[in-house]
Design a protein around this motif. Structure first.
Motif, PDB file in Angstrom:
ATOM      1  N   LYS A  91       0.829  -1.209   0.000  1.00 31.17           N
ATOM      2  CA  LYS A  91       0.000   0.000   0.000  1.00 31.17           C
ATOM      3  C   LYS A  91       0.860   1.254   0.000  1.00 31.17           C
ATOM      4  O   LYS A  91       0.536   2.245  -0.679  1.00 31.17           O
ATOM      5  N   THR A  93       3.885   1.542  -1.273  1.00 26.59           N
ATOM      6  CA  THR A  93       4.485   1.672  -2.603  1.00 26.59           C
ATOM      7  C   THR A  93       3.492   2.252  -3.598  1.00 26.59           C
ATOM      8  O   THR A  93       3.813   3.158  -4.380  1.00 26.59           O
ATOM      9  N   VAL A  94       2.265   1.725  -3.576  1.00 23.01           N
ATOM     10  CA  VAL A  94       1.235   2.198  -4.493  1.00 23.01           C
ATOM     11  C   VAL A  94       0.858   3.643  -4.183  1.00 23.01           C
ATOM     12  O   VAL A  94       0.684   4.462  -5.098  1.00 23.01           O
ATOM     13  N   ALA A 114       1.214   1.945 -11.159  1.00 21.36           N
ATOM     14  CA  ALA A 114       0.604   1.526  -9.896  1.00 21.36           C
ATOM     15  C   ALA A 114      -0.242   0.272 -10.089  1.00 21.36           C
ATOM     16  O   ALA A 114      -0.240  -0.639  -9.247  1.00 21.36           O
ATOM     17  N   SER A 118       0.773  -3.261  -8.171  1.00 24.38           N
ATOM     18  CA  SER A 118      -0.177  -3.843  -7.220  1.00 24.38           C
ATOM     19  C   SER A 118      -0.719  -5.191  -7.680  1.00 24.38           C
ATOM     20  O   SER A 118      -1.251  -5.951  -6.872  1.00 24.38           O
ATOM     21  N   THR A 172      -6.841  -8.302  -5.707  1.00 26.02           N
ATOM     22  CA  THR A 172      -5.418  -8.008  -5.540  1.00 26.02           C
ATOM     23  C   THR A 172      -4.751  -9.158  -4.825  1.00 26.02           C
ATOM     24  O   THR A 172      -5.297  -9.709  -3.865  1.00 26.02           O
ATOM     25  N   GLN A 178       7.313  -7.971  -7.445  1.00 22.30           N
ATOM     26  CA  GLN A 178       7.357  -7.045  -8.571  1.00 22.30           C
ATOM     27  C   GLN A 178       8.082  -7.628  -9.779  1.00 22.30           C
ATOM     28  O   GLN A 178       7.953  -7.124 -10.890  1.00 22.30           O
ATOM     29  N   MET A 246      -8.089   2.616  -7.653  1.00 24.45           N
ATOM     30  CA  MET A 246      -7.286   1.733  -6.795  1.00 24.45           C
ATOM     31  C   MET A 246      -7.993   1.494  -5.468  1.00 24.45           C
ATOM     32  O   MET A 246      -8.040   0.355  -4.976  1.00 24.45           O
TER      33      MET A 246
END
Length: 434
Positions: A91, A93-94, A114, A118, A172, A178, A246
């Motif tokens: 969260k 990072t996004v 983003a 995610s 999600t 990543q 998001m």
């Protein structure tokens, strides 16, 4: 198998596989929650990095190691701690990616990145009258300037007469690497975006048809295509505006949509607060084709333009032909399945993003619209061609667009665009009393 042997086997698994095997039965759930296994995973993933070379005293070292004692914690403690920290890390990072905003749209500049980071995806859940669920994963995804279009299709839809509701959900992954594509088999969080009734589909807004399908629009932003021959589902298309997408796709639950936090009005004692300084970004598109993409600034209204609970914003003036803009290409709403493709003439997807005087999104939507013959007779003689209109309405307001077909050039021209904003929304947003 003895518990000790099973624990030894489980110690070689990663977090995703541990959570999966914990769904087998109660015994495996308890074994897969073992603190000794999870404290190793936790310490490997979130090992503290020394910020300096100072050696801690023995007392401080012991104090730091005490919280890591798995025997001092309840069963599953380190599993919960690991999951919570993974989710919080993702969260953060996004949230960092969503900070910079586009000055034209007011939306995050790095929204595509983003979405990738995610691992966010979308599914539809068809529910029949007996309560049985049919989950359909995403088939096609198109990211537009201010919206996302997702299309689902398959060959084995359940019979339409047996269906009652359709749930649109964001999904999600609980853990996201990543460097890898998100797995559909790992643990995922489901967030309900909207629920639609399929029982009265025939009473929905008919958008048009071609030789194979006829399509219906369900608010908000859902397009359902039915085969003409069999009167069964052909495809489902969702149009989602990027504003707070998001949050809506990840912060709700499987049964309750995410509720936006209450807006705190910015009190402005200046004259005409909430009536001026608007900016509109509008897109008309379909299937990767853009028919119109433009930004209109310095939009305003007068107190005399407030009527019947709406405030009028004139974007394109009918009587000022320098403001009239053409639509690029032949307007049509493209669709596809795994076998057939087609196009519904005179239909498209309309995205509108209205910003207030501070550049924040005030009213946003993404929805299919249909170009219908205009019934207005005022000043029709000044245009040498048939006139059409496109309309949209929700609780926030209404949008009305007039279009004329120019036979000589073979193109459509937008000759009028007017927004009617709910005065209730305006007062709530700006803290005014119009």
């Amino acid at each position: 198998m003895p518990t000790e042997i099973l624990l030894k086997i489980l110690s070689y698994l990663d977090a995703v596989n541990l959570l999966s095997i914990g769904c087998v039965n109660r015994r495996f759930y308890q074994l897969a929650s073992d603190n000794l296994i999870w404290v190793r995973i936790y310490s490997t993933a979130f090992s503290a990095k020394p910020s300096h070379w100072k050696v801690n005293s023995a007392k401080e070292t012991v104090a730091c190691k005490i919280p890591l004692g798995p025997e001092d914690r309840e069963a599953g403690h380190w599993k919960k701690k690991y999951i919570a920290k993974q989710v919080a890390s993702m969260k953060a990072t996004v949230a960092q990616l969503l900070q910079p905003a586009n000055p034209y749209t007011g939306l995050p500049v790095k929204i595509k990145e983003a979405l990738r980071v995610s691992g966010l995806g979308w599914v539809i859940i068809l529910r029949d009258k007996s309560g049985k669920e049919y989950i359909t994963e995403r088939a096609d995804l198109a990211v537009n300037d201010t919206s996302i279009t997702i299309t689902w299709y398959c060959r084995n839809w359940p019979p339409l007469t047996t269906l009652s509701t359709l749930d649109l959900c964001g999904v999600t992954p609980v853990f996201m690497d990543q460097n890898k594509l998100p797995s559909r088999n790992g643990p995922r969080w489901r967030s309900l975006i909207a629920q639609y009734s399929l029982g009265d589909l025939r009473e929905a807004v008919a958008m048009g048809c071609d030789g194979l399908v006829h399509v219906f629009c369900l608010s908000p932003g859902l397009l359902v295509g039915l085969w003409k021959r069999e009167d069964e589902l052909a495809f489902v298309m969702a149009n989602l505006h990027l504003h707070q997408l998001m949050e809506r796709s990840s912060l709700g639950s499987a049964s309750v949509p995410y509720e936006m936090p209450p807006h705190k009005p910015f009190l402005d004692d200046g004259p005409g607060s909430g009536l001026h300084g608007f900016q509109l970004h509008v897109d008309l598109h379909s299937g990767g084709l853009s028919y119109l993409c433009g930004t209109f600034r310095n939009l305003f209204s007068n107190k005399g333009d407030i009527e019947n609970g709406y405030m009028k914003l004139l974007v394109i003036n009918l009587y000022n032909n320098t403001q009239h803009v053409p639509l690029i290409g032949k307007v049509g709403l493209c669709w596809r399945t795994d076998i057939f493709t087609g196009c519904i003439q005179s239909c498209s997807v309309m995205d509108m993003t209205l910003l207030d005087d501070s550049g924040k999104p005030f009213w946003c939507f993404s929805s299919p619209v249909c170009m219908r013959p205009s019934t207005s007779t005022c000043d029709a003689s000044i245009f040498l061609g048939p006139r059409f209109c496109m309309d949209y309405e929700d609780v926030g307001g209404r949008a009305h667009m007039d279009v004329v077909w120019i036979e000589e050039t073979g193109e459509y021209f937008i000759i009028s665009l007017t927004l009617y904003l709910s005065i209730t929304k305006v007062n709530d947003w700006f803290g005014t009393q119009y």
